[in-house]
Design an enzyme around this catalytic site. Structure first.
Site, PDB file in Angstrom:
ATOM      1  N   TRP A 106       5.563  -2.367   5.571  1.00  0.00           N
ATOM      2  CA  TRP A 106       5.706  -1.214   3.879  1.00  0.00           C
ATOM      3  C   TRP A 106       5.526  -0.804   4.244  1.00  0.00           C
ATOM      4  CZ3 TRP A 106       4.514  -6.232   3.072  1.00  0.00           C
ATOM      5  CH2 TRP A 106       3.763  -7.237   3.305  1.00  0.00           C
ATOM      6  N   ASP A 155      -0.740   4.932   0.967  1.00  0.00           N
ATOM      7  CA  ASP A 155      -1.619   2.989   0.520  1.00  0.00           C
ATOM      8  C   ASP A 155      -2.020   2.925   1.966  1.00  0.00           C
ATOM      9  OD1 ASP A 155      -1.602   0.131   0.898  1.00  0.00           O
ATOM     10  OD2 ASP A 155       0.702   0.056   1.685  1.00  0.00           O
ATOM     11  N   LYS A 175      -8.200  -7.256   1.708  1.00  0.00           N
ATOM     12  CA  LYS A 175      -8.011  -7.320   3.428  1.00  0.00           C
ATOM     13  C   LYS A 175     -10.476  -7.163   3.495  1.00  0.00           C
ATOM     14  CE  LYS A 175      -4.367  -6.835   4.518  1.00  0.00           C
ATOM     15  NZ  LYS A 175      -2.892  -6.745   4.377  1.00  0.00           N
TER      16      LYS A 175
HETATM   17  N1  PMP Z   1       0.798  -2.200   2.357  1.00  0.00           N
HETATM   18  C1  PMP Z   1      -0.089  -2.774   3.604  1.00  0.00           C
HETATM   19  C2  PMP Z   1      -0.041  -1.737   4.547  1.00  0.00           C
HETATM   20  C3  PMP Z   1      -0.112  -4.378   3.620  1.00  0.00           C
HETATM   21  O1  PMP Z   1      -0.742  -4.631   4.860  1.00  0.00           O
HETATM   22  C4  PMP Z   1      -0.239  -5.097   3.001  1.00  0.00           C
HETATM   23  C5  PMP Z   1      -0.118  -6.609   3.187  1.00  0.00           C
HETATM   24  N2  PMP Z   1      -0.040  -7.028   4.015  1.00  0.00           N
HETATM   25  C6  PMP Z   1       0.830  -4.477   1.618  1.00  0.00           C
HETATM   26  C7  PMP Z   1       1.227  -3.156   1.409  1.00  0.00           C
HETATM   27  C8  PMP Z   1       1.178  -5.270   0.866  1.00  0.00           C
HETATM   28  O2  PMP Z   1       0.571  -5.908  -0.271  1.00  0.00           O
HETATM   29  P1  PMP Z   1       0.715  -7.739  -1.073  1.00  0.00           P
HETATM   30  O3  PMP Z   1       1.031  -8.228  -0.821  1.00  0.00           O
HETATM   31  O4  PMP Z   1      -1.073  -7.542  -1.680  1.00  0.00           O
HETATM   32  O5  PMP Z   1       1.996  -7.879  -2.048  1.00  0.00           O
END
Ligand code: PMP
Length: 345
Positions: free
Chosen positions: A85, A157, A181
Site C-alpha cells: 500500500w 495511512d 476494516k
Molecule cells: N491502505 C491500506 C493500509 C490498506 O490495507 C488498504 C486496503 N486493504 C488500502 C490502503 C486501500 O484501500 P481501498 O481498497 O479502500 O482503496
C-alpha cells in the site's frame, strides 16, 4: 451494530424512513453525520485545529489526494516503503512531483519497519508519508518508530488500524483511513487534516479531490455515502461503549498475544514478522511447506474459520483480527492450530 442497523432499517430514529431514503440535507441526516464526527473527535482526541472529513474513493483515492493537496511548495515528498500500500501510494505521488523512498523493508518482503533518522529526511520535502499498519505483511508502527519530521507534515495511512490502538493525532498533518476494516462498510473514507494544510491544492486538482472543498462544506459538498456514514457512526458508539480506543487497544493486545505466544513456541508454525514490529491487526504465519499451508487453510475453513489465506506475495496464512473479532475467535483459532500441529508434527 448490525443488529441495531437491522432494527432501524426501515425506521431510523422515529423518522419513518430508512437512512437511505433521507435527503443528505435533511435535519434527520444532519444529526447523524454531526454525531458521527463528534464521536470520532472524542474517540481519537482530535484537536479543534483539525478538520474531520468523510469522503469517497477508499484509501486508494487518498494516494492521489495527498500529493495533489500537500505537495505544493517544493513539489517534493518522502515516502517510507513498508508494503504494497505504501508502494502504491508512492507510485501515485510520483505522477505529481519529485518523490523519494527514504527507507524500505522490501529487501525482506516487508518483515520489519525500517528506522528513519532525521537526516534521512529531505528538509525540502512537503510531507513525509507512512503506512501505520501494513495489512498484508503484518507490521505496524509503534510510537517510538514514527519518524521525527520536525516542521514537515507527517501523513499516515491508518486504513487497517484506526480505532485499534491509541495514536497522538498532533504528530500528524494528515491521517486517512478507508472504513472497511475497523469503521464500517466500504464506501466512506475518513480524513483528519490539520487546517493549515488546506487550500493549496495544485491548480488542476479535480474539485472532488480538493480537501478544502469538503472541509468548507462539512463533507456535504455533494451527496456523501450516507448509509456508510450512518453505520460508521453506530460503530463509533459501539467503540465508546467498549471503553474507547484505549480499551480496544488492550483487548487487541490480548488477542494478538494469544496468537504470537503460540507461534513463538510452536515447532511447526512460524510468524513472519520481527517481534518488535508485529501488528495487532494482521498476523501472518507459515507452515514448513506449501502443501501444509493449503491443508491448514482447507481444514480451518471446514471448521468455520475463513479468510485465513495469506496475500499471494507472502504465501501461508494471515489472521486478520480487527476490532470486531472477539477474543473467543482467536482462542478458537489457536486451539485449532495446536490440534493441527499435534496431528502433523
Ligand atoms: N491502505 C491500506 C493500509 C490498506 O490495507 C488498504 C486496503 N486493504 C488500502 C490502503 C486501500 O484501500 P481501498 O481498497 O479502500 O482503496
Amino acid at each position: 451494530v448490525l443488529e441495531q442497523a437491522a432494527k432501524e432499517m426501515t425506521n431510523c430514529n422515529g423518522s419513518g424512513m430508512s437512512v437511505m431514503e433521507m435527503s443528505h440535507r435533511s435535519k434527520a441526516y444532519d444529526a447523524i453525520i454531526k454525531e458521527a464526527e463528534a464521536d470520532l473527535r472524542e474517540l481519537m482526541n482530535i484537536p479543534d485545529n483539525y478538520k474531520v472529513l468523510f469522503v469517497q474513493g477508499g484509501g486508494s483515492t487518498q494516494f492521489a489526494m495527498v500529493p495533489l493537496n500537500l505537495m505544493n511548495k517544493n513539489k517534493k515528498a518522502n515516502y517510507i516503503q513498508t508494503g504494497q500500500w505504501a508502494k502504491k501510494a508512492y507510485a501515485e505521488a510520483k505522477r505529481y512531483g519529485d518523490v523519494k523512498v527514504i527507507a524500505s523493508s522490501e529487501d525482506t518482503t516487508y518483515t520489519y519497519i525500517p528506522k528513519v533518522n532525521k537526516e534521512d529526511i529531505d528538509p525540502e520535502a512537503d510531507y513525509v508519508y507512512v503506512t501505520l499498519n501494513n495489512t498484508i505483511y503484518g507490521t505496524h508502527y509503534t510510537a517510538d518508530k514514527l519518524p521525527d519530521t520536525g516542521d514537515i507534515p507527517l501523513v499516515g495511512d491508518m486504513s487497517s488500524n484506526i480505532l485499534a490502538e491509541e495514536i497522538d493525532v498532533t504528530k500528524f498533518g494528515l491521517i486517512f483511513a478507508g472504513a472497511q476494516k475497523n469503521l464500517g462498510p466500504a464506501g466512506v473514507t475518513v480524513v483528519i487534516i490539520r487546517e493549515d494544510l488546506l487550500g493549496n491544492a495544485m491548480d488542476f486538482t479535480p474539485t472532488m479531490l480538493d480537501y478544502k472543498v469538503h472541509a468548507d462544506n462539512d463533507s456535504l459538498y455533494n451527496t456523501p455515502p450516507t448509509y456508510a456514514i450512518y453505520i460508521m457512526g453506530l460503530v463509533f458508539q459501539w467503540v465508546k461503549k467498549q471503553g474507547g480506543v484505549a480499551a480496544m487497544q488492550k483487548l487487541n493486545e490480548q488477542k494478538a498475544k494469544i496468537l504470537y505466544d503460540f507461534l513463538d513456541q510452536s515447532e511447526l508454525f512460524r510468524g513472519t514478522v520481527v517481534p518488535e514490529d508485529r501488528s495487532l491487526m494482521n498476523v501472518p504465519f507459515v507452515l514448513p511447506t506449501d502443501e501444509l499451508n493449503k491443508q491448514f487453510i482447507k481444514e480451518a475453513e471446514a471448521n468455520g474459520m475463513v479468510n485465513l489465506k495469506g496475500h499471494r506475495t507472502v504465501g501461508g496464512m494471515r489472521a486478520s483480527i480487527y476490532n470486531a473479532m472477539p477474543i473467543e475467535g482467536v482462542e478458537k483459532l489457536v486451539a485449532f492450530m495446536k490440534e493441527f500441529e499435534a496431528r502433523n508434527k
